[in-house]
Design a protein around this motif. Structure first.
Motif, PDB file in Angstrom:
ATOM      1  N   ASP A  54      22.995  12.940  62.428  1.00  0.00           N
ATOM      2  CA  ASP A  54      22.792  12.750  63.856  1.00  0.00           C
ATOM      3  C   ASP A  54      24.120  12.964  64.581  1.00  0.00           C
ATOM      4  O   ASP A  54      25.104  12.252  64.322  1.00  0.00           O
ATOM      5  CB  ASP A  54      22.268  11.350  64.161  1.00  0.00           C
ATOM      6  CG  ASP A  54      20.780  11.230  63.872  1.00  0.00           C
ATOM      7  OD1 ASP A  54      20.060  12.202  64.154  1.00  0.00           O
ATOM      8  OD2 ASP A  54      20.349  10.174  63.373  1.00  0.00           O
ATOM      9  N   CYS A  55      24.167  13.939  65.465  1.00  0.00           N
ATOM     10  CA  CYS A  55      25.369  14.266  66.227  1.00  0.00           C
ATOM     11  C   CYS A  55      25.039  14.138  67.710  1.00  0.00           C
ATOM     12  O   CYS A  55      24.880  15.135  68.430  1.00  0.00           O
ATOM     13  CB  CYS A  55      25.849  15.672  65.881  1.00  0.00           C
ATOM     14  SG  CYS A  55      26.501  15.811  64.194  1.00  0.00           S
ATOM     15  N   VAL A  56      24.910  12.901  68.132  1.00  0.00           N
ATOM     16  CA  VAL A  56      24.482  12.621  69.502  1.00  0.00           C
ATOM     17  C   VAL A  56      25.516  11.794  70.259  1.00  0.00           C
ATOM     18  O   VAL A  56      25.250  11.339  71.372  1.00  0.00           O
ATOM     19  CB  VAL A  56      23.122  11.891  69.502  1.00  0.00           C
ATOM     20  CG1 VAL A  56      22.034  12.798  68.934  1.00  0.00           C
ATOM     21  CG2 VAL A  56      23.188  10.590  68.714  1.00  0.00           C
ATOM     22  N   ALA A  57      26.696  11.603  69.678  1.00  0.00           N
ATOM     23  CA  ALA A  57      27.770  10.857  70.338  1.00  0.00           C
ATOM     24  C   ALA A  57      29.099  11.494  69.959  1.00  0.00           C
ATOM     25  O   ALA A  57      29.245  12.062  68.869  1.00  0.00           O
ATOM     26  CB  ALA A  57      27.752   9.380  69.926  1.00  0.00           C
ATOM     27  N   PHE A  58      30.072  11.395  70.852  1.00  0.00           N
ATOM     28  CA  PHE A  58      31.387  11.961  70.587  1.00  0.00           C
ATOM     29  C   PHE A  58      32.056  11.268  69.408  1.00  0.00           C
ATOM     30  O   PHE A  58      31.855  10.064  69.177  1.00  0.00           O
ATOM     31  CB  PHE A  58      32.289  11.833  71.818  1.00  0.00           C
ATOM     32  CG  PHE A  58      31.854  12.676  72.984  1.00  0.00           C
ATOM     33  CD1 PHE A  58      32.076  14.041  72.986  1.00  0.00           C
ATOM     34  CD2 PHE A  58      31.219  12.096  74.071  1.00  0.00           C
ATOM     35  CE1 PHE A  58      31.670  14.821  74.060  1.00  0.00           C
ATOM     36  CE2 PHE A  58      30.822  12.863  75.157  1.00  0.00           C
ATOM     37  CZ  PHE A  58      31.038  14.236  75.149  1.00  0.00           C
ATOM     38  N   GLY A  59      32.862  12.007  68.679  1.00  0.00           N
ATOM     39  CA  GLY A  59      33.619  11.429  67.583  1.00  0.00           C
ATOM     40  C   GLY A  59      34.822  10.655  68.077  1.00  0.00           C
ATOM     41  O   GLY A  59      35.186  10.706  69.260  1.00  0.00           O
ATOM     42  N   PRO A  60      35.500   9.928  67.171  1.00  0.00           N
ATOM     43  CA  PRO A  60      36.691   9.166  67.549  1.00  0.00           C
ATOM     44  C   PRO A  60      37.785  10.074  68.104  1.00  0.00           C
ATOM     45  O   PRO A  60      37.916  11.232  67.700  1.00  0.00           O
ATOM     46  CB  PRO A  60      37.132   8.513  66.233  1.00  0.00           C
ATOM     47  CG  PRO A  60      35.920   8.527  65.358  1.00  0.00           C
ATOM     48  CD  PRO A  60      35.161   9.754  65.738  1.00  0.00           C
ATOM     49  N   VAL A  61      38.574   9.520  69.022  1.00  0.00           N
ATOM     50  CA  VAL A  61      39.669  10.297  69.601  1.00  0.00           C
ATOM     51  C   VAL A  61      40.904  10.155  68.726  1.00  0.00           C
ATOM     52  O   VAL A  61      41.011   9.243  67.900  1.00  0.00           O
ATOM     53  CB  VAL A  61      39.974   9.845  71.039  1.00  0.00           C
ATOM     54  CG1 VAL A  61      38.715   9.931  71.888  1.00  0.00           C
ATOM     55  CG2 VAL A  61      40.551   8.431  71.078  1.00  0.00           C
ATOM     56  N   ALA A  62      41.858  11.063  68.900  1.00  0.00           N
ATOM     57  CA  ALA A  62      43.094  11.028  68.122  1.00  0.00           C
ATOM     58  C   ALA A  62      43.958   9.839  68.531  1.00  0.00           C
ATOM     59  O   ALA A  62      43.859   9.343  69.657  1.00  0.00           O
ATOM     60  CB  ALA A  62      43.856  12.335  68.329  1.00  0.00           C
ATOM     61  N   PRO A  63      44.825   9.356  67.635  1.00  0.00           N
ATOM     62  CA  PRO A  63      45.708   8.229  67.970  1.00  0.00           C
ATOM     63  C   PRO A  63      46.491   8.476  69.257  1.00  0.00           C
ATOM     64  O   PRO A  63      47.153   9.500  69.412  1.00  0.00           O
ATOM     65  CB  PRO A  63      46.642   8.159  66.756  1.00  0.00           C
ATOM     66  CG  PRO A  63      45.809   8.645  65.618  1.00  0.00           C
ATOM     67  CD  PRO A  63      44.974   9.746  66.218  1.00  0.00           C
ATOM     68  N   GLN A  64      46.418   7.521  70.157  1.00  0.00           N
ATOM     69  CA  GLN A  64      47.085   7.601  71.458  1.00  0.00           C
ATOM     70  C   GLN A  64      47.012   6.244  72.117  1.00  0.00           C
ATOM     71  O   GLN A  64      46.207   5.390  71.749  1.00  0.00           O
ATOM     72  CB  GLN A  64      46.409   8.650  72.354  1.00  0.00           C
ATOM     73  CG  GLN A  64      44.932   8.377  72.630  1.00  0.00           C
ATOM     74  CD  GLN A  64      44.259   9.523  73.364  1.00  0.00           C
ATOM     75  OE1 GLN A  64      44.365   9.645  74.568  1.00  0.00           O
ATOM     76  NE2 GLN A  64      43.569  10.380  72.607  1.00  0.00           N
ATOM     77  N   SER A  65      47.847   6.046  73.145  1.00  0.00           N
ATOM     78  CA  SER A  65      47.836   4.768  73.866  1.00  0.00           C
ATOM     79  C   SER A  65      47.146   4.876  75.218  1.00  0.00           C
ATOM     80  O   SER A  65      46.972   3.860  75.904  1.00  0.00           O
ATOM     81  CB  SER A  65      49.274   4.275  74.074  1.00  0.00           C
ATOM     82  OG  SER A  65      50.046   5.232  74.778  1.00  0.00           O
ATOM     83  N   ALA A  66      46.746   6.069  75.612  1.00  0.00           N
ATOM     84  CA  ALA A  66      46.170   6.272  76.944  1.00  0.00           C
ATOM     85  C   ALA A  66      44.792   5.641  77.060  1.00  0.00           C
ATOM     86  O   ALA A  66      44.026   5.596  76.090  1.00  0.00           O
ATOM     87  CB  ALA A  66      46.086   7.762  77.257  1.00  0.00           C
ATOM     88  N   GLU A  67      44.473   5.187  78.262  1.00  0.00           N
ATOM     89  CA  GLU A  67      43.140   4.719  78.611  1.00  0.00           C
ATOM     90  C   GLU A  67      42.716   5.477  79.866  1.00  0.00           C
ATOM     91  O   GLU A  67      43.154   5.167  80.970  1.00  0.00           O
ATOM     92  CB  GLU A  67      43.142   3.209  78.846  1.00  0.00           C
ATOM     93  CG  GLU A  67      43.500   2.405  77.603  1.00  0.00           C
ATOM     94  CD  GLU A  67      43.449   0.905  77.829  1.00  0.00           C
ATOM     95  OE1 GLU A  67      43.044   0.499  78.953  1.00  0.00           O
ATOM     96  OE2 GLU A  67      43.809   0.143  76.924  1.00  0.00           O
ATOM     97  N   LEU A  68      41.882   6.495  79.687  1.00  0.00           N
ATOM     98  CA  LEU A  68      41.494   7.377  80.779  1.00  0.00           C
ATOM     99  C   LEU A  68      40.149   6.969  81.358  1.00  0.00           C
ATOM    100  O   LEU A  68      39.258   6.525  80.618  1.00  0.00           O
ATOM    101  CB  LEU A  68      41.425   8.819  80.280  1.00  0.00           C
ATOM    102  CG  LEU A  68      42.720   9.379  79.672  1.00  0.00           C
ATOM    103  CD1 LEU A  68      42.480  10.783  79.142  1.00  0.00           C
ATOM    104  CD2 LEU A  68      43.838   9.368  80.696  1.00  0.00           C
ATOM    105  N   PRO A  69      39.960   7.100  82.665  1.00  0.00           N
ATOM    106  CA  PRO A  69      38.696   6.706  83.290  1.00  0.00           C
ATOM    107  C   PRO A  69      37.501   7.428  82.678  1.00  0.00           C
ATOM    108  O   PRO A  69      37.503   8.652  82.531  1.00  0.00           O
ATOM    109  CB  PRO A  69      38.885   7.123  84.757  1.00  0.00           C
ATOM    110  CG  PRO A  69      40.363   7.177  84.958  1.00  0.00           C
ATOM    111  CD  PRO A  69      40.931   7.611  83.650  1.00  0.00           C
ATOM    112  N   GLY A  70      36.494   6.652  82.272  1.00  0.00           N
ATOM    113  CA  GLY A  70      35.268   7.224  81.744  1.00  0.00           C
ATOM    114  C   GLY A  70      35.363   7.767  80.335  1.00  0.00           C
ATOM    115  O   GLY A  70      34.407   8.369  79.841  1.00  0.00           O
TER     116      GLY A  70
END
Length: 504
Positions: A54-70
């Motif tokens: 099942d590929c219905v959600a985005f995968g994990p993001v790469a290591p980072q400290s940012a918190e972007l809107p949405g």
């Protein structure tokens, strides 16, 4: 049922909530998790699976400290970060043109899950759209020294991830209705410079035919410069600047150490070029994975085989000032120090001042710095590509908007929601000035059409540039934008003043 067969196994997508005629297949692994024994190594093939995935959600993001809107944030322990997403209006055998998007974020933040990169609208125009995650920060772009007798860890691991994704696309995209021989790679900011690097890399040759570069950033390091950054980050992490020492630091620790290094530069006006916009990572011109910085490579004809569509905004750096990531330059003394730190001639700054007679010191600084990092660099990439015999089309984004007591400028990143057709996304309203009007929608339709036409058959709808004539398509909505479209072009001043190539 939306099930597709890839070389690794079958995947199941879902109808896009924005357009049920488009199927979104999200979070497909294109390579193995780059951690454990594979940390700091070239990407390895993803492990196959037996059942339908099942590929219905985005995968994990790469290591980072940012918190972007949405957007999702990184959590320590998330390792399956090398994934891609596909939006397709077609089925196997349709042979639709493919657009691959590489996100920006100063090589340290961002992901393919940002709402402004949703591919539904472009897929509705007849493209198969692919977005992808790749290693960021030290994991993707940090230089790892090799000890005596050790196998070296490659530089530019983030770029190698992008190549692995393109190889996956070549092998699998036909199952989703795409044409593996008609691939266009696009990116903005550090994503655009990543694309420029790919056009010069032997390992990427033949994986795509065309490239779209929006606001490419002037940042490419030598091995020596990258090694100095490694020493700083290792010291901040409290580990030796060796492969063993760096491996002993967790991804989380290296993210935190990089943030500490950036903060020190930001606080120290005497720290030179990095004080003004302290991005510390970027591609490394190591002579192996990347033969030269993109501008040098283009001038040497290494990129000539790939057709380019190059764009920049007319007021790039005002965004960096608005979000607080740039030094505050408000006095003549600070402006002179900035020019000296970057080796800019007095004639350049004075010439810009004459063309902006009512500008404050702050606005003059933002105009010059925006050219230095983005606008003039992008234009020179286009010039060098054309001079070497390559095909290039140029454009500038000049759309402004007033509202909420503050004018939203034609600044960095504002063009991308228009090109993707995602103006209704609330998370982009800071960039665009609020909900779109009809003029905005019309501009978006024109930009989407240009991307689609270029990706389909190499013609965005206006004449190509050559060595004697450089026609530029201007993107704007109305009379308020005309001043931005006509002004702010200091190219003749840069030609006579010299242009420094920068290292991150």
């Amino acid at each position: 049922m939306h099930v597709y067969t890839t070389k690794s196994g079958r995947v199941r997508g879902r109808a896009s909530v924005r357009d049920h005629a488009v199927v979104a297949v999200l979070g497909i692994p294109y390579a193995a998790p780059p951690f454990g024994v594979d940390r700091f190594r070239e990407p390895r093939p993803a492990r196959p699976w037996d059942e339908v995935r099942d590929c219905v959600a985005f995968g994990p993001v790469a290591p980072q400290s940012a918190e972007l809107p949405g957007s999702p944030t990184w959590s320590p322990g998330d390792e399956d970060v090398l994934s891609l997403n596909i939006w397709t209006p077609g089925t196997e055998g349709d042979g639709l043109p493919v657009l691959v998007w590489i996100h920006g974020g100063a090589y340290v933040f961002g992901s393919s899950a940002q709402p402004d990169f949703d591919g539904t609208a472009l897929a509705g125009e007849g493209l198969v759209v692919v977005t992808l995650n790749y290693r960021l920060g030290f994991e993707g772009f940090g230089h790892v020294p090799a000890g005596e007798g050790e196998m070296p860890c490659p530089d530019n691991r983030g770029l190698l991830d992008q190549i692995a994704a393109l190889e996956w696309i070549r092998e699998n995209i036909a199952a989703f209705g795409g044409a593996p021989g008609n691939v266009t790679v696009a990116g903005q900011s550090s994503g655009a410079t990543s694309v420029a690097c790919l056009t010069a890399m032997d390992r990427a040759r033949g994986l795509f035919r065309r490239a779209i570069l929006h606001s490419a950033v002037n940042a490419c390091a030598s091995v020596a410069e990258a090694a100095r950054t490694t020493a700083e980050v290792a010291a901040a992490a409290g580990v030796p600047a060796t492969r063993e020492g760096l491996l002993s630091a967790s991804p989380q620790a290296l993210v935190a150490a990089g943030d500490q290094v950036v903060d020190r530069y930001r606080r120290d006006p005497a720290s030179g070029r990095r004080h003004y916009d302290p991005a510390i990572y970027g591609p490394v011109a190591d002579g192996h994975t990347l033969p030269a910085d993109p501008l040098t490579a283009a001038a040497a004809g290494l990129t000539r085989e790939v057709d380019l569509l190059v764009c920049h905004t007319t007021e790039e750096y005002w965004l960096l000032d608005a979000v607080g990531s740039s030094a505050k330059i408000t006095s003549e003394e600070q402006l002179a120090a900035f020019a000296q730190d970057f080796g800019l001639s007095a004639g350049l700054v004075d010439g810009c001042r004459l063309r902006m007679p009512e500008a404050s010191v702050r606005d003059l600084y933002l105009a010059v710095h925006g050219d230095l990092l983005f606008a003039e660099y992008s234009s020179r990439l286009a010039d060098s590509h054309a001079d070497a015999g390559g095909t290039v089309f140029r454009s500038r984004f000049a759309r402004r908007r007033g509202g909420r007591g503050q004018r939203v400028r034609a600044w960095h990143c504002a063009d991308i929601p228009f090109a993707f057709g995602n103006l209704e996304e609330e998370s982009v309203h800071f960039l665009t000035g609020g909900p779109p009007g009809e003029g905005d929608h019309e501009l978006s339709r024109r930009m989407m059409s240009a991307w689609t036409s270029f990706a389909t058959h190499g013609d965005p709808g206006w004449p190509r540039a050559d060595t004697s004539s450089l026609p530029v398509r201007l993107w704007y909505t109305g009379r308020e934008d005309e001043g931005a479209a006509a002004g702010g072009d200091f190219r003749d001043l840069w030609r006579t003043s010299g242009f420094p190539l920068l290292a991150p």
